[in-house]
Scaffold this active site. Structure first.
Site, short mmCIF file in Angstrom:
data_model
loop_
_atom_site.label_atom_id
_atom_site.label_comp_id
_atom_site.label_asym_id
_atom_site.label_seq_id
_atom_site.Cartn_x
_atom_site.Cartn_y
_atom_site.Cartn_z
CE LYS A 202 59.61 29.66 20.01
NZ LYS A 202 59.03 29.33 18.79
CB CYS B 166 59.14 32.03 16.04
SG CYS B 166 58.12 30.48 15.86
CG ASP C 156 62.23 29.37 17.50
OD1 ASP C 156 62.44 29.09 18.63
OD2 ASP C 156 61.14 29.84 16.81
#
Length: 180
Positions: free
Chosen positions: A75, A109, A13
Site C-alpha cells: 500500500k 498507519c 507495516d
C-alpha cells in the site's frame, strides 16, 4: 466479546529499519509474534500490510517467516482501506465482523487503517501492547485517539483469553504456552 468465528487479525507495516526503531521494539516485536502465532492456533484470518516496501523495506524476517505463505498487501496510502487490494481481502473474509489490529506506527498507519475499518462498519480492537511508534508519546496519542473514536482497546493476553473463552478449549494449552 471477541469470538473465534468472527474475528480476524490485521498486521500493519512491521517492516524495515522502522520496526527496530520504534519505542521498545524488542517487546513490541515479541508481542506481535505471539499474537500472530495465537491467531494461527485459533485459525483466525490474517491480512498483513507493507507501506511502500521499495522505500521502507519488507516485513521483518521474524514476522514474515510466521506469515508465510501469505503475501503482504502493498500500500501507499496510510489508511489501508483506501487500497483496493486490502478492501477486497477484508471483504473476502465475509464471516469477520471484528478485526484485531497490530503494527506500526500507532499514530499514523495503524490509526488511519483502524478508523477506515470502523467507518466501514467493523468492530475494531487495537491490541495496545502490539502497536508502537517511534516515540512513546506518539504511541499513546494513537491509542487515545482511537479509543476516543470508538475503537476497543485490548491487550495481548486480554484478547487471547477472550477468544479462547474456556480453559478446556483445545487451543488453551498452546495459547497459554505463548503468553507465559
Amino acid at each position: 466479546m471477541l469470538a473465534k468465528g468472527t474475528t480476524g487479525l490485521i498486521v500493519v507495516d512491521i517492516q524495515g529499519k522502522l520496526a527496530r526503531l520504534v519505542h521498545d521494539s524488542e517487546s513490541f516485536i515479541s508481542h506481535c509474534e505471539k499474537l500472530i502465532k495465537a491467531a494461527q492456533t485459533l485459525a483466525l484470518p490474517i491480512i498483513y500490510l507493507e507501506q511502500n516496501p521499495d522505500k521502507l523495506g519488507s516485513t521483518i524476517e521474524e514476522v514474515h517467516s510466521l506469515l508465510a505463505p501469505l503475501e503482504a498487501i502493498e500500500k501507499f496510502t496510510f489508511n489501508a482501506c483506501e487500497a483496493t487490494e486490502f478492501r477486497a481481502a477484508v471483504q473476502a473474509e465475509s464471516q469477520v465482523t471484528t478485526w484485531l489490529v497490530c503494527g506500526i506506527e500507532a499514530h499514523i498507519c495503524v490509526y488511519q487503517t483502524a478508523i477506515g475499518l470502523l467507518d466501514r462498519g467493523y468492530d475494531v480492537h487495537l491490541v495496545s501492547d502490539c502497536v508502537s511508534s517511534r516515540t512513546q508519546t506518539n504511541k499513546q496519542l494513537g491509542i487515545t485517539a482511537l479509543m476516543n473514536k470508538g475503537v476497543a482497546i485490548t491487550g495481548l493476553e486480554m484478547c487471547l483469553y477472550e477468544l479462547v473463552k474456556d480453559c478446556r478449549a483445545p487451543e488453551f494449552r498452546s495459547i497459554l504456552g505463548l503468553i507465559r
